[in-house]
Design a protein around this motif. Structure first.
Motif, PDB file in Angstrom:
ATOM      1  N   GLY A  30       0.813  -1.361   0.084  1.00 40.78           N
ATOM      2  CA  GLY A  30      -0.515  -0.256   0.354  1.00 40.78           C
ATOM      3  C   GLY A  30       1.062   1.254   0.153  1.00 40.78           C
ATOM      4  N   THR A  31       2.070   1.250  -0.367  1.00 37.95           N
ATOM      5  CA  THR A  31       3.290   2.472  -0.390  1.00 37.95           C
ATOM      6  C   THR A  31       3.423   2.187  -1.280  1.00 37.95           C
ATOM      7  N   THR A  32       5.207   2.561  -1.316  1.00 37.08           N
ATOM      8  CA  THR A  32       6.408   2.663  -2.263  1.00 37.08           C
ATOM      9  C   THR A  32       7.137   2.323  -1.704  1.00 37.08           C
ATOM     10  N   TYR A  33       8.500   1.647  -2.682  1.00 33.45           N
ATOM     11  CA  TYR A  33       9.737   1.304  -2.236  1.00 33.45           C
ATOM     12  C   TYR A  33      10.904   2.101  -3.169  1.00 33.45           C
ATOM     13  N   THR A  34      12.028   2.530  -2.265  1.00 32.33           N
ATOM     14  CA  THR A  34      13.427   2.570  -3.050  1.00 32.33           C
ATOM     15  C   THR A  34      14.198   1.977  -2.671  1.00 32.33           C
ATOM     16  N   VAL A  35      15.603   1.174  -3.543  1.00 36.39           N
ATOM     17  CA  VAL A  35      16.702   0.750  -2.502  1.00 36.39           C
ATOM     18  C   VAL A  35      17.213   1.047  -3.747  1.00 36.39           C
ATOM     19  N   LYS A  36      18.836   1.980  -3.021  1.00 36.71           N
ATOM     20  CA  LYS A  36      19.924   1.822  -3.465  1.00 36.71           C
ATOM     21  C   LYS A  36      20.637   1.527  -2.795  1.00 36.71           C
ATOM     22  N   ALA A  37      21.386   0.928  -4.298  1.00 33.29           N
ATOM     23  CA  ALA A  37      22.683  -0.333  -3.877  1.00 33.29           C
ATOM     24  C   ALA A  37      23.793   0.315  -4.550  1.00 33.29           C
ATOM     25  N   PHE A  38      25.164   0.043  -3.778  1.00 29.48           N
ATOM     26  CA  PHE A  38      26.897  -0.373  -4.791  1.00 29.48           C
ATOM     27  C   PHE A  38      26.684  -1.764  -5.309  1.00 29.48           C
ATOM     28  N   PRO A  39      26.638  -2.711  -6.202  1.00 25.34           N
ATOM     29  CA  PRO A  39      26.324  -4.077  -6.374  1.00 25.34           C
ATOM     30  C   PRO A  39      28.639  -3.951  -6.765  1.00 25.34           C
ATOM     31  N   ILE A  40      28.686  -5.356  -6.268  1.00 21.77           N
ATOM     32  CA  ILE A  40      30.108  -5.903  -6.251  1.00 21.77           C
ATOM     33  C   ILE A  40      30.202  -6.731  -7.697  1.00 21.77           C
ATOM     34  N   ASN A  41      29.354  -6.664  -9.031  1.00 16.55           N
ATOM     35  CA  ASN A  41      28.960  -7.454  -9.943  1.00 16.55           C
ATOM     36  C   ASN A  41      28.618  -6.386 -10.619  1.00 16.55           C
ATOM     37  N   GLU A  42      29.482  -5.842 -11.725  1.00 15.06           N
ATOM     38  CA  GLU A  42      28.996  -5.143 -13.247  1.00 15.06           C
ATOM     39  C   GLU A  42      27.688  -5.813 -13.651  1.00 15.06           C
TER      40      GLU A  42
END
Length: 338
Positions: free
Chosen positions: A37-49
């Motif tokens: 019933g709402t929103t999500y945000t994910v900000k992540a620095f990957p180690i696999n290009e």
């Protein structure tokens, strides 16, 4: 999850200007979507290009869909709906995720006495559920009858499954399921080797590591007395490797017969709280635990919340009203994050 139950989480989750430096060597993956019933945000620095935003979004969405399938009252055949229609003294096998949320919700309920995941019907009685707002204040006899039908002491959890000791008892994970969803997404990222990320669902967070160039994540707590329709920053903190949840009584309320009623109900009295504590922020390694504690401490009121935070060495930040304006308190465990 019910829409109303997440809206007292009033944390401003927009990372302040300068969050990602244009010169950083590793570009973060940023994905957004809708859940619970709402929103999500994910900000992540990957180690696999080779990891793409599209691939990660699919996995995050699948993770959150599974949480909803287990714990959302809006999903017809969810585990929680199956339990809520279960007859008394009948054990229902439950998933490991469902068991985790039950155990932590009950633990917090027993420890705080102000968080009760069986309190949904009482919330509905006061008009903060799907039912319409009452036209008159519930009577004491109505409250007493309702209080007799709720309580985590009426849940039985064994290796066989989960049962209730009285018919009609229902669960609502409104104060813990969103945080659990955040924890599940964080587990997904960490399983992929990512140690620098921010996961946010409906204003609650879990953060790990740093941003680019080893800069800490900086998150704003909202000003609770900002003019209607405006969102202002009260204080910016550096949460470290923690879940972060904020609960408050300053947005969800109604007035009736000259009285103001907030959506935060004290299970002990059966009534909406009436005190000067308007905002509680909790930091904890588990977003689920931070989620539940933020609600429980808000219901307690300022002095009880202070005492509980110090007794249990919790990182807690309180904002209370006074005749002189807003008064703040940070527990000793919260000091390193200011």
């Amino acid at each position: 999850m019910k829409k109303l139950v997440g809206i007292f989480v009033l944390l401003t989750t927009v990372v302040l200007t300068g969050c990602f430096d244009d010169k950083q060597e590793i570009e973060p993956i940023v994905i957004q979507g809708k859940t619970m019933g709402t929103t999500y945000t994910v900000k992540a620095f990957p180690i696999n290009e080779d990891l793409t935003a599209e691939t990660l979004k699919t996995e995050v969405d699948n993770t959150l869909i599974a949480v909803n399938q287990s714990m959302s009252p809006w999903v017809k055949n969810s585990e929680i709906n199956q339990f809520n229609t279960l007859a008394a003294n009948t054990f229902m096998p439950i998933s490991d995720d469902f068991k985790s949320v039950v155990k932590e919700s009950v633990r917090l309920g027993v420890s705080t006495t102000t968080l009760d995941v069986t309190m949904g019907p009482l919330i509905d009685l006061w008009g903060f559920g799907p039912d319409k707002r009452p036209t008159k204040t519930p009577s004491q006899s109505q409250l007493d009858e309702m209080k007799a039908r709720i309580g985590v002491d009426k849940l039985v959890l064994t290796d066989e499954g989960l049962a209730k000791t009285i018919d009609g008892l229902e669960l609502s994970f409104s104060a813990t399921a969103k945080g659990f969803g955040i924890d599940k997404v964080a587990e997904l990222l960490e399983a992929k080797g990512m140690t620098n990320y921010m996961v946010e669902i409906g204003g609650e967070l879990r953060i790990a590591g740093t941003k680019a160039q080893s800069q800490p994540w900086r998150i704003a707590i909202e000003q609770p007395d900002a003019p209607a329709g405006q969102r202002q920053v009260h204080k910016v903190i550096e949460p470290g490797n923690n879940g972060m949840a904020t609960s408050g009584d300053y947005r969800i309320f109604y007035e009736m017969d000259g009285e103001t009623y907030t959506h935060l109900i004290d299970p002990g009295t059966g009534k909406p709280v009436k005190h000067d504590l308007v905002s509680v922020t909790v930091l904890h390694p588990s977003a689920m635990t931070a989620d539940g504690l933020a609600t429980a401490l808000t219901v307690m009121g300022t002095e009880r919340a202070k005492a509980y935070a110090e007794e249990h060495n919790l990182a807690v930040y309180l904002i209370s009203k006074s005749n002189e304006g807003l008064v703040t308190y940070s527990s000793p465990a919260f000091a390193p994050y200011l």
